[in-house]
Scaffold this motif. Structure first.
Motif, PDB file in Angstrom:
ATOM      1  N   ALA A   6      44.617  49.380  43.942  1.00 41.51           N
ATOM      2  CA  ALA A   6      44.174  49.456  45.338  1.00 41.51           C
ATOM      3  C   ALA A   6      43.869  48.069  45.889  1.00 41.51           C
ATOM      4  O   ALA A   6      44.183  47.771  47.050  1.00 41.51           O
ATOM      5  N   SER A   7      43.274  47.213  45.077  1.00 42.14           N
ATOM      6  CA  SER A   7      42.959  45.849  45.526  1.00 42.14           C
ATOM      7  C   SER A   7      44.218  45.073  45.876  1.00 42.14           C
ATOM      8  O   SER A   7      44.264  44.370  46.889  1.00 42.14           O
ATOM      9  N   VAL A   8      45.244  45.203  45.056  1.00 37.51           N
ATOM     10  CA  VAL A   8      46.491  44.490  45.323  1.00 37.51           C
ATOM     11  C   VAL A   8      47.192  45.075  46.539  1.00 37.51           C
ATOM     12  O   VAL A   8      47.729  44.332  47.374  1.00 37.51           O
ATOM     13  N   ARG A   9      47.175  46.393  46.682  1.00 40.80           N
ATOM     14  CA  ARG A   9      47.764  47.003  47.879  1.00 40.80           C
ATOM     15  C   ARG A   9      47.054  46.498  49.138  1.00 40.80           C
ATOM     16  O   ARG A   9      47.689  46.176  50.140  1.00 40.80           O
ATOM     17  N   ARG A  10      45.717  46.414  49.070  1.00 38.34           N
ATOM     18  CA  ARG A  10      44.940  45.918  50.208  1.00 38.34           C
ATOM     19  C   ARG A  10      45.309  44.451  50.496  1.00 38.34           C
ATOM     20  O   ARG A  10      45.471  44.055  51.645  1.00 38.34           O
ATOM     21  N   PHE A  11      45.477  43.662  49.425  1.00 38.33           N
ATOM     22  CA  PHE A  11      45.883  42.264  49.585  1.00 38.33           C
ATOM     23  C   PHE A  11      47.248  42.178  50.271  1.00 38.33           C
ATOM     24  O   PHE A  11      47.452  41.374  51.178  1.00 38.33           O
ATOM     25  N   LEU A  12      48.179  42.998  49.834  1.00 36.76           N
ATOM     26  CA  LEU A  12      49.546  42.948  50.376  1.00 36.76           C
ATOM     27  C   LEU A  12      49.638  43.423  51.817  1.00 36.76           C
ATOM     28  O   LEU A  12      50.409  42.880  52.608  1.00 36.76           O
ATOM     29  N   HIS A  13      48.859  44.433  52.175  1.00 38.67           N
ATOM     30  CA  HIS A  13      49.035  45.071  53.475  1.00 38.67           C
ATOM     31  C   HIS A  13      47.981  44.720  54.512  1.00 38.67           C
ATOM     32  O   HIS A  13      48.219  44.936  55.708  1.00 38.67           O
ATOM     33  N   GLU A  14      46.825  44.202  54.085  1.00 41.26           N
ATOM     34  CA  GLU A  14      45.754  44.006  55.048  1.00 41.26           C
ATOM     35  C   GLU A  14      45.249  42.572  55.124  1.00 41.26           C
ATOM     36  O   GLU A  14      45.339  41.944  56.154  1.00 41.26           O
ATOM     37  N   ALA A  23      49.813  33.586  42.103  1.00 41.57           N
ATOM     38  CA  ALA A  23      50.334  32.668  41.081  1.00 41.57           C
ATOM     39  C   ALA A  23      49.241  31.704  40.628  1.00 41.57           C
ATOM     40  O   ALA A  23      49.095  31.437  39.434  1.00 41.57           O
ATOM     41  N   SER A  24      48.449  31.208  41.577  1.00 39.22           N
ATOM     42  CA  SER A  24      47.336  30.315  41.234  1.00 39.22           C
ATOM     43  C   SER A  24      46.329  31.024  40.341  1.00 39.22           C
ATOM     44  O   SER A  24      45.811  30.438  39.383  1.00 39.22           O
ATOM     45  N   PHE A  25      46.047  32.276  40.661  1.00 40.86           N
ATOM     46  CA  PHE A  25      45.096  33.057  39.876  1.00 40.86           C
ATOM     47  C   PHE A  25      45.565  33.193  38.428  1.00 40.86           C
ATOM     48  O   PHE A  25      44.806  32.956  37.494  1.00 40.86           O
ATOM     49  N   CYS A 100      55.471  41.333  41.551  1.00 41.95           N
ATOM     50  CA  CYS A 100      54.988  40.109  40.890  1.00 41.95           C
ATOM     51  C   CYS A 100      53.533  39.824  41.259  1.00 41.95           C
ATOM     52  O   CYS A 100      52.734  39.425  40.397  1.00 41.95           O
ATOM     53  N   VAL A 101      53.174  40.022  42.512  1.00 42.36           N
ATOM     54  CA  VAL A 101      51.783  39.837  42.933  1.00 42.36           C
ATOM     55  C   VAL A 101      50.868  40.732  42.096  1.00 42.36           C
ATOM     56  O   VAL A 101      49.847  40.284  41.568  1.00 42.36           O
ATOM     57  N   LEU A 102      51.232  41.986  41.965  1.00 43.76           N
ATOM     58  CA  LEU A 102      50.461  42.920  41.148  1.00 43.76           C
ATOM     59  C   LEU A 102      50.321  42.411  39.721  1.00 43.76           C
ATOM     60  O   LEU A 102      49.214  42.374  39.173  1.00 43.76           O
ATOM     61  N   LEU A 103      51.438  42.010  39.123  1.00 49.04           N
ATOM     62  CA  LEU A 103      51.409  41.577  37.728  1.00 49.04           C
ATOM     63  C   LEU A 103      50.639  40.283  37.550  1.00 49.04           C
ATOM     64  O   LEU A 103      49.946  40.112  36.541  1.00 49.04           O
ATOM     65  N   TYR A 104      50.714  39.373  38.493  1.00 51.94           N
ATOM     66  CA  TYR A 104      49.977  38.119  38.371  1.00 51.94           C
ATOM     67  C   TYR A 104      48.472  38.381  38.367  1.00 51.94           C
ATOM     68  O   TYR A 104      47.739  37.779  37.583  1.00 51.94           O
ATOM     69  N   TYR A 105      48.024  39.273  39.240  1.00 51.80           N
ATOM     70  CA  TYR A 105      46.593  39.593  39.237  1.00 51.80           C
ATOM     71  C   TYR A 105      46.185  40.345  37.966  1.00 51.80           C
ATOM     72  O   TYR A 105      45.190  40.004  37.328  1.00 51.80           O
TER      73      TYR A 105
END
Length: 186
Positions: A6-14, A23-25, A100-105
């Motif tokens: 849910a956090s990554v979805r919120r990051f991607l959409h909101e 990537a930095s994380f 990739c965003v999901l997997l990086y986090y």
């Protein structure tokens, strides 16, 4: 931490400004792990491919490097798992970049968990990392399953399968790279 999908979805959409860039994380979390592992000397052989008999080949050297540098391999592994995840969830509305965003986090959190377990192992002398790696892998699988469809058990199975296929992809790439290097070093 408790709702990574849910956090990554919120990051991607909101709100992309609320969280650290993905990537930095992952890189920072991997560096924290590497520093803690080097300073404290806890075991780093989660991917112990060097234990297999590769002889004295280039593949053996690559496998030994992979087995002792999990912090760096984790960055490559995140991309391999992302490719496999995108393949298994190909009907989803998410593109490879978003996966990739999901997997990086998720893999960054995995590295922080392994760092904490390594510190605990070093302080207490109790071998918690060998068991903890399984929970860290399950955390990543949970994040993937939750990201795509947290209500379906099939999502979690596909997430676990994508993690294992990503590991296999890294292993296969190492074997192929070792074989190619072996041809040129003869």
């Amino acid at each position: 931490l408790l709702h990574p999908g849910a956090s990554v979805r919120r990051f991607l959409h909101e709100d992309r400004d609320r969280m650290t860039k993905p990537a930095s994380f992952l890189i920072v979390c991997s560096l924290v792990y590497i520093l803690a592992q080097r300073l404290l000397g806890f075991d780093d052989g989660y991917l112990n491919y060097a234990a297999l008999d590769w002889g004295s080949s280039a593949t053996a050297a690559i496998m030994a490097w992979i087995s002792t540098n999990y912090g760096l391999v984790n960055i490559l592994l995140a991309n391999a798992i992302a490719l496999c995840t995108k393949g298994l969830f190909r009907r989803s509305r998410y593109n490879l970049f978003e996966v990739c965003v999901l997997l990086y986090y998720a893999m960054g959190i995995q590295m922080l968990l392994l760092t904490l377990l390594g510190i605990a192992e070093r302080v207490t002398g109790v071998g918690v990392v060998d068991v903890g790696i399984n929970f860290a892998i399950l955390y990543v699988c949970w994040a993937i399953g939750q990201f795509f469809d947290e209500r379906k058990k099939r999502s979690y199975f596909k997430a676990f399968l994508s993690y294992m296929l990503g590991l296999l992809l890294i292993l296969l790439a190492a074997v192929v790279l070792g074989a190619i290097a072996g041809v040129f070093t003869r």
